[in-house]
Design a protein around this motif. Structure first.
Motif, PDB file in Angstrom:
ATOM      1  N   MET A   1       0.851  -1.179   0.000  1.00 48.05           N
ATOM      2  CA  MET A   1       0.000   0.000   0.000  1.00 48.05           C
ATOM      3  C   MET A   1       0.895   1.239   0.000  1.00 48.05           C
ATOM      4  N   ASN A   2       0.582   2.174  -0.872  1.00 47.72           N
ATOM      5  CA  ASN A   2       1.336   3.423  -0.935  1.00 47.72           C
ATOM      6  C   ASN A   2       1.088   4.261   0.312  1.00 47.72           C
ATOM      7  N   GLU A   3       2.091   5.054   0.658  1.00 43.40           N
ATOM      8  CA  GLU A   3       1.924   5.955   1.800  1.00 43.40           C
ATOM      9  C   GLU A   3       0.872   7.004   1.475  1.00 43.40           C
ATOM     10  N   ARG A   4      -0.040   7.164   2.415  1.00 43.03           N
ATOM     11  CA  ARG A   4      -1.034   8.225   2.324  1.00 43.03           C
ATOM     12  C   ARG A   4      -1.243   8.782   3.723  1.00 43.03           C
ATOM     13  N   TYR A   5      -1.839   9.949   3.792  1.00 44.68           N
ATOM     14  CA  TYR A   5      -1.947  10.663   5.058  1.00 44.68           C
ATOM     15  C   TYR A   5      -3.352  11.230   5.224  1.00 44.68           C
ATOM     16  N   ALA A  39     -12.073   6.132  17.983  1.00 48.59           N
ATOM     17  CA  ALA A  39     -12.185   6.725  16.648  1.00 48.59           C
ATOM     18  C   ALA A  39     -12.770   5.715  15.673  1.00 48.59           C
ATOM     19  N   THR A  40     -13.259   6.222  14.550  1.00 52.27           N
ATOM     20  CA  THR A  40     -13.668   5.379  13.440  1.00 52.27           C
ATOM     21  C   THR A  40     -13.021   5.953  12.176  1.00 52.27           C
ATOM     22  N   LEU A  41     -12.294   5.095  11.461  1.00 46.48           N
ATOM     23  CA  LEU A  41     -11.535   5.515  10.285  1.00 46.48           C
ATOM     24  C   LEU A  41     -12.086   4.847   9.039  1.00 46.48           C
ATOM     25  N   VAL A  42     -12.002   5.528   7.929  1.00 48.39           N
ATOM     26  CA  VAL A  42     -12.313   4.885   6.664  1.00 48.39           C
ATOM     27  C   VAL A  42     -11.185   3.891   6.384  1.00 48.39           C
ATOM     28  N   HIS A  43     -11.547   2.650   6.077  1.00 44.70           N
ATOM     29  CA  HIS A  43     -10.549   1.624   5.753  1.00 44.70           C
ATOM     30  C   HIS A  43      -9.819   2.083   4.489  1.00 44.70           C
ATOM     31  N   PRO A  44      -8.494   2.203   4.526  1.00 42.44           N
ATOM     32  CA  PRO A  44      -7.761   2.722   3.372  1.00 42.44           C
ATOM     33  C   PRO A  44      -7.826   1.856   2.114  1.00 42.44           C
ATOM     34  N   GLU A  45      -8.252   0.608   2.263  1.00 37.25           N
ATOM     35  CA  GLU A  45      -8.292  -0.295   1.108  1.00 37.25           C
ATOM     36  C   GLU A  45      -9.696  -0.731   0.703  1.00 37.25           C
ATOM     37  N   LYS A 168      -1.724  -5.495   9.722  1.00 38.47           N
ATOM     38  CA  LYS A 168      -2.602  -6.305   8.872  1.00 38.47           C
ATOM     39  C   LYS A 168      -1.955  -7.660   8.621  1.00 38.47           C
ATOM     40  N   HIS A 169      -2.773  -8.723   8.720  1.00 36.94           N
ATOM     41  CA  HIS A 169      -2.267 -10.081   8.489  1.00 36.94           C
ATOM     42  C   HIS A 169      -2.150 -10.341   6.985  1.00 36.94           C
ATOM     43  N   HIS A 170      -1.039 -10.944   6.563  1.00 31.19           N
ATOM     44  CA  HIS A 170      -0.760 -11.200   5.145  1.00 31.19           C
ATOM     45  C   HIS A 170      -1.767 -12.135   4.490  1.00 31.19           C
ATOM     46  N   ILE A 171      -2.317 -13.085   5.242  1.00 33.13           N
ATOM     47  CA  ILE A 171      -3.212 -14.089   4.653  1.00 33.13           C
ATOM     48  C   ILE A 171      -4.677 -13.753   4.907  1.00 33.13           C
ATOM     49  N   THR A 172      -5.038 -13.485   6.152  1.00 29.67           N
ATOM     50  CA  THR A 172      -6.446 -13.255   6.501  1.00 29.67           C
ATOM     51  C   THR A 172      -6.905 -11.818   6.248  1.00 29.67           C
ATOM     52  N   ASN A 173      -5.968 -10.881   6.114  1.00 26.69           N
ATOM     53  CA  ASN A 173      -6.251  -9.436   5.967  1.00 26.69           C
ATOM     54  C   ASN A 173      -6.883  -8.823   7.209  1.00 26.69           C
ATOM     55  N   GLU A 174      -6.847  -9.541   8.334  1.00 27.29           N
ATOM     56  CA  GLU A 174      -7.375  -9.006   9.582  1.00 27.29           C
ATOM     57  C   GLU A 174      -6.532  -7.807  10.021  1.00 27.29           C
ATOM     58  N   ILE A 175      -7.204  -6.751  10.443  1.00 31.59           N
ATOM     59  CA  ILE A 175      -6.539  -5.557  10.964  1.00 31.59           C
ATOM     60  C   ILE A 175      -6.619  -5.622  12.488  1.00 31.59           C
ATOM     61  N   ILE A 176      -5.471  -5.481  13.143  1.00 32.31           N
ATOM     62  CA  ILE A 176      -5.436  -5.492  14.605  1.00 32.31           C
ATOM     63  C   ILE A 176      -4.613  -4.310  15.110  1.00 32.31           C
ATOM     64  N   ALA A 177      -4.786  -4.011  16.376  1.00 31.30           N
ATOM     65  CA  ALA A 177      -3.900  -3.045  17.040  1.00 31.30           C
ATOM     66  C   ALA A 177      -2.639  -3.814  17.374  1.00 31.30           C
ATOM     67  N   GLY A 178      -1.501  -3.375  16.841  1.00 33.46           N
ATOM     68  CA  GLY A 178      -0.236  -4.054  17.095  1.00 33.46           C
ATOM     69  C   GLY A 178       0.406  -3.607  18.386  1.00 33.46           C
ATOM     70  N   PHE A 179       0.522  -2.292  18.546  1.00 31.64           N
ATOM     71  CA  PHE A 179       1.120  -1.736  19.754  1.00 31.64           C
ATOM     72  C   PHE A 179       0.880  -0.232  19.778  1.00 31.64           C
ATOM     73  N   TRP A 180       1.160   0.347  20.919  1.00 28.05           N
ATOM     74  CA  TRP A 180       1.177   1.807  21.009  1.00 28.05           C
ATOM     75  C   TRP A 180       2.370   2.214  21.835  1.00 28.05           C
ATOM     76  N   GLN A 181       2.858   3.393  21.551  1.00 29.87           N
ATOM     77  CA  GLN A 181       4.023   3.940  22.230  1.00 29.87           C
ATOM     78  C   GLN A 181       3.719   5.364  22.639  1.00 29.87           C
ATOM     79  N   PHE A 182       4.406   5.824  23.681  1.00 25.28           N
ATOM     80  CA  PHE A 182       4.241   7.221  24.098  1.00 25.28           C
ATOM     81  C   PHE A 182       5.615   7.842  24.273  1.00 25.28           C
ATOM     82  N   SER A 183       5.636   9.160  24.212  1.00 28.00           N
ATOM     83  CA  SER A 183       6.919   9.860  24.294  1.00 28.00           C
ATOM     84  C   SER A 183       7.280  10.220  25.717  1.00 28.00           C
TER      85      SER A 183
END
Length: 183
Positions: A1-5, A39-45, A168-183
């Motif tokens: 997927m191309n970078e988009r913002y 939040a609710t986001l439009v799925h980029p794909e 995103k999983h390569h086979i199932t395409n499931e989207i999950i929260a991987g991690f979060w970081q703070f400064s």
């Protein structure tokens, strides 16, 4: 997927993506008792598909469970749905703002979401993403709290002025929260 913002913009009822407010009607009954709508986001794909993000309401629990596989952030994929009336599932620390459409314009001001490419990590430590990659996931998008507009925060930052990284999983395409970081 191309970078988009995407950017955090003033609330506009005609824009599908948003941060804060009540959860979409179609997921109100899917939110566990100890979670709040983020939040609710439009799925980029996928057109007309949304990714709603739910976060644990207890910040200590969120910190103790900040990475896969025990992250205290849930992703719900669903069709577009109007804002519901479920006030008790609203995150009281967030005002409601819209999230712009995705664009290739990388203007650095108020960039909230980055899709595709390589994530901009706050802490570039392999321990955050190694297990995800070993289980077939790759970076999908990030939400950076530095990109909030002034209207979003009315309390504390949900991720400690940090960023949330979805994978995103390569086979199932499931989207999950991987991690979060703070400064």
């Amino acid at each position: 997927m191309n970078e988009r913002y995407a950017k955090c913009i003033s609330f506009d009822k005609n824009v599908k993506g948003r941060i804060g407010g009540n959860p979409p009607i179609c997921i109100e009954d899917q939110i566990p008792g100890d979670y709040k709508f983020y939040a609710t986001l439009v799925h980029p794909e996928k057109e007309n598909t949304m990714l709603s993000i739910l976060i644990h309401q207890d910040y200590d629990t969120l910190i103790d469970n900040n990475k896969y596989p025990s992250i205290a952030v849930k992703i719900v994929e669903h069709e577009f749905s109007e804002i519901g009336n479920c006030v008790e599932k609203r995150n009281a620390n967030l005002g409601m703002c819209s999230i712009s459409e995705y664009s290739e314009d990388k203007d650095s001001e108020n960039v909230l979401i980055k899709t595709g490419g390589t994530p901009f990590l706050i802490q570039d430590e392999e321990s955050y993403y190694k297990e995800l990659e070993e289980h077939g996931f790759s970076f999908f998008l990030s939400i950076d709290e530095d990109g909030y507009s002034d209207d979003v925060i009315i309390g504390s930052y949900p991720f400690g002025y940090g960023a949330l990284y979805l994978y995103k999983h390569h086979i199932t395409n499931e989207i999950i929260a991987g991690f979060w970081q703070f400064s």
